[in-house]
Design a protein around this motif. Structure first.
Motif, PDB file in Angstrom:
ATOM      1  N   ALA A 224       0.862  -1.194   0.000  1.00 38.24           N
ATOM      2  CA  ALA A 224       0.000   0.000   0.000  1.00 38.24           C
ATOM      3  C   ALA A 224       0.890   1.233   0.000  1.00 38.24           C
ATOM      4  N   PHE A 225       0.299   2.366  -0.402  1.00 38.46           N
ATOM      5  CA  PHE A 225       1.070   3.617  -0.479  1.00 38.46           C
ATOM      6  C   PHE A 225       0.283   4.757   0.155  1.00 38.46           C
ATOM      7  N   ILE A 226       0.967   5.529   0.977  1.00 34.21           N
ATOM      8  CA  ILE A 226       0.346   6.751   1.518  1.00 34.21           C
ATOM      9  C   ILE A 226       1.214   7.947   1.135  1.00 34.21           C
ATOM     10  N   ALA A 227       0.603   8.891   0.426  1.00 32.90           N
ATOM     11  CA  ALA A 227       1.291  10.139   0.086  1.00 32.90           C
ATOM     12  C   ALA A 227       1.066  11.123   1.233  1.00 32.90           C
ATOM     13  N   ILE A 228       2.145  11.639   1.775  1.00 39.45           N
ATOM     14  CA  ILE A 228       2.038  12.671   2.814  1.00 39.45           C
ATOM     15  C   ILE A 228       2.296  13.995   2.108  1.00 39.45           C
ATOM     16  N   ASP A 229       1.275  14.835   2.065  1.00 37.87           N
ATOM     17  CA  ASP A 229       1.385  16.040   1.238  1.00 37.87           C
ATOM     18  C   ASP A 229       0.702  17.208   1.946  1.00 37.87           C
ATOM     19  N   THR A 230       0.524  18.284   1.207  1.00 36.95           N
ATOM     20  CA  THR A 230      -0.221  19.438   1.711  1.00 36.95           C
ATOM     21  C   THR A 230      -1.425  19.640   0.802  1.00 36.95           C
ATOM     22  N   THR A 231      -2.432  20.330   1.318  1.00 33.49           N
ATOM     23  CA  THR A 231      -3.597  20.591   0.467  1.00 33.49           C
ATOM     24  C   THR A 231      -4.136  21.989   0.722  1.00 33.49           C
ATOM     25  N   ILE A 232      -5.129  22.350  -0.079  1.00 31.51           N
ATOM     26  CA  ILE A 232      -5.626  23.723  -0.111  1.00 31.51           C
ATOM     27  C   ILE A 232      -6.520  24.051   1.075  1.00 31.51           C
ATOM     28  N   ALA A 233      -6.031  24.885   1.975  1.00 31.74           N
ATOM     29  CA  ALA A 233      -6.890  25.400   3.051  1.00 31.74           C
ATOM     30  C   ALA A 233      -7.534  26.675   2.525  1.00 31.74           C
ATOM     31  N   ALA A 234      -8.828  26.785   2.720  1.00 32.12           N
ATOM     32  CA  ALA A 234      -9.537  27.923   2.126  1.00 32.12           C
ATOM     33  C   ALA A 234     -10.211  28.774   3.207  1.00 32.12           C
ATOM     34  N   ASP A 235      -9.682  28.720   4.406  1.00 30.69           N
ATOM     35  CA  ASP A 235     -10.311  29.464   5.503  1.00 30.69           C
ATOM     36  C   ASP A 235      -9.805  30.902   5.553  1.00 30.69           C
ATOM     37  N   HIS A 236     -10.107  31.635   4.502  1.00 31.16           N
ATOM     38  CA  HIS A 236      -9.743  33.054   4.479  1.00 31.16           C
ATOM     39  C   HIS A 236     -10.869  33.848   3.806  1.00 31.16           C
ATOM     40  N   PRO A 237     -10.837  35.176   3.896  1.00 32.99           N
ATOM     41  CA  PRO A 237     -12.018  35.958   3.484  1.00 32.99           C
ATOM     42  C   PRO A 237     -12.447  35.824   2.027  1.00 32.99           C
ATOM     43  N   GLU A 238     -11.560  35.367   1.137  1.00 32.15           N
ATOM     44  CA  GLU A 238     -11.929  35.345  -0.288  1.00 32.15           C
ATOM     45  C   GLU A 238     -12.400  33.983  -0.771  1.00 32.15           C
ATOM     46  N   THR A 239     -12.628  33.052   0.130  1.00 35.12           N
ATOM     47  CA  THR A 239     -13.121  31.740  -0.297  1.00 35.12           C
ATOM     48  C   THR A 239     -14.269  31.327   0.602  1.00 35.12           C
ATOM     49  N   SER A 240     -15.263  30.716  -0.005  1.00 33.63           N
ATOM     50  CA  SER A 240     -16.388  30.266   0.810  1.00 33.63           C
ATOM     51  C   SER A 240     -16.236  28.785   1.107  1.00 33.63           C
ATOM     52  N   GLU A 241     -16.953  28.348   2.157  1.00 38.75           N
ATOM     53  CA  GLU A 241     -16.839  26.961   2.593  1.00 38.75           C
ATOM     54  C   GLU A 241     -17.267  25.965   1.529  1.00 38.75           C
ATOM     55  N   ASP A 242     -18.220  26.378   0.666  1.00 36.59           N
ATOM     56  CA  ASP A 242     -18.649  25.398  -0.342  1.00 36.59           C
ATOM     57  C   ASP A 242     -17.621  25.242  -1.462  1.00 36.59           C
ATOM     58  N   GLU A 243     -16.660  26.181  -1.561  1.00 28.50           N
ATOM     59  CA  GLU A 243     -15.560  25.992  -2.513  1.00 28.50           C
ATOM     60  C   GLU A 243     -14.561  24.992  -1.945  1.00 28.50           C
ATOM     61  N   SER A 244     -14.228  25.180  -0.667  1.00 26.36           N
ATOM     62  CA  SER A 244     -13.387  24.230   0.050  1.00 26.36           C
ATOM     63  C   SER A 244     -13.591  24.461   1.536  1.00 26.36           C
ATOM     64  N   ALA A 245     -13.870  23.390   2.248  1.00 25.16           N
ATOM     65  CA  ALA A 245     -14.123  23.525   3.688  1.00 25.16           C
ATOM     66  C   ALA A 245     -12.877  23.176   4.498  1.00 25.16           C
ATOM     67  N   ILE A 246     -11.777  22.901   3.816  1.00 24.87           N
ATOM     68  CA  ILE A 246     -10.550  22.534   4.537  1.00 24.87           C
ATOM     69  C   ILE A 246      -9.977  23.781   5.217  1.00 24.87           C
TER      70      ILE A 246
END
Ligand SMILES: [Zn+2]
Length: 347
Positions: A224-246
């Motif tokens: 099995a393989f697990i990729a340890i990476d980073t992803t898009i956090a969108a918790d700032h004023p120009e993004t809404s939760e339905d675009e990304s809730a991370i």
């Protein structure tokens, strides 16, 4: 406590796709310091084996490369035109400090463009295209640029020191994916007695295809393989939760679907095991179904007869920029989750 010195060293290291020598040298030295044996394959992956590594291991991977640029043309006046390597928004490029990695060593420079005073009104309304940007290394002509060692094809990286924000966040360049590299190194110390192979992979950012990871997985034939990476956090004023809730501070993101279904669909059994471990050990986590962006898990799943794969990522604001922001507690929680996965012996 996070090792900020190591985080800085990893973030600030040079590692444009295909030119990962500096970052892979650091990774190799750190793996060795932790008591693991290492080797490099032809493409440049750093593969580390602890005492517990044997046949049919779990493969943990973190890509070492970062987005960057490459010298395309050197003008008679000594200015340099470039191409982008990896997913780069043109808006982040103007007036950045960079370093050109030549055969003679690093040459500092800046990305220049027309100042606001001289821009026509329509020019101020859109991002400056890459073809209208250039690099200034202080050379007065092509001869001086050549004397500095600059040649067509030289890779160019961004120059930005890592900085702590409000005690528990960090900002810097290449957090995608030097954060993953950092976690991989911590895990190498704590999990070296397990049947795990730790791999710093190359050329993930070139496209959505993690070239190095696929080659590494083919050669190592993991269960099995697990990729340890980073992803898009969108918790700032120009993004809404339905675009990304991370969001930052809510723990690792478990990648269920990448790139709107064009990327990895996480192995169902693997995802279920990871989620039940999160629950059992009360590890905060976030479910990730993402429109854009993929990880090494996407390509590794296609290797051999299909290697069950999943990505577990640390959220990062302003990803693919020189000022990405990550939270230290998310790094710690991701490490904790990976340790629980290893202890449970997930296959
Ligand atoms: Zn990444």
């Amino acid at each position: 406590m996070a090792d900020l010195k190591l985080l800085s060293k990893l973030s600030e290291a040079f590692g444009v796709p295909g030119n990962e020598e500096e970052i892979s040298g650091i990774m190799e030295a750190e793996f060795k310091k932790a008591g693991l044996k290492t080797e490099r394959d032809r493409i440049g992956n750093v593969i580390a084996y602890g005492a517990g590594a044997k046949k049919s291991p779990l493969m943990l991977g973190a890509h070492m490369d970062e987005i960057g640029l490459m010298v395309k043309f050197i003008s008679d006046k000594g200015f340099i035109r470039f191409i982008k390597i990896g997913g780069i928004d043109n808006r982040i490029l103007p007036n950045q400090r960079i370093v050109i990695r030549t055969k003679k060593g690093g040459v500092p420079g800046v990305i220049g463009c027309k100042p606001p005073h001289l821009q026509k009104e329509e020019e101020t309304k859109s991002a400056i295209e890459c073809k209208h940007l250039f690099i200034d290394v202080g050379a007065k002509d092509a001869k001086e640029a050549a004397a500095l060692g600059i040649e067509i094809g030289d890779p160019i990286g961004f120059a930005m020191p890592l900085t702590v924000l409000n005690k528990n966040l960090i900002t810097g360049k290449a957090l995608d994916n030097r954060i993953g590299c950092y976690i991989l190194l911590q895990l190498a110390k704590t999990l070296k007695h397990k049947n795990i192979i730790f791999v710093g992979t190359v050329q993930e950012e070139v496209s959505t295809f993690g070239k190095g990871a696929a080659i590494g997985a083919y050669n190592l034939s993991p269960v099995a393989f697990i990729a340890i990476d980073t992803t898009i956090a969108a918790d700032h004023p120009e993004t809404s939760e339905d675009e990304s809730a991370i969001a930052l501070g809510k723990g690792p993101a478990i990648g269920l679907v990448e790139a709107g279904g064009h990327g990895n669909m996480a192995d169902k059994a693997l995802a279920a095991s990871v989620l039940s471990l999160c629950k059992k050990h009360k590890i905060p986590h976030q479910l990730e179904v993402i429109d854009g962006g993929a990880t090494d898990a996407t390509t590794v799943y296609n290797v051999r007869g299909g290697i069950p794969s999943i990505a577990i990522s640390v959220p990062a604001r302003y990803i693919h920029s020189n000022v990405s922001v990550c939270k230290l507690s998310d790094i710690e929680k991701t490490q904790e989750l990976m340790e629980k996965i290893a202890a449970a012996g997930i296959r």
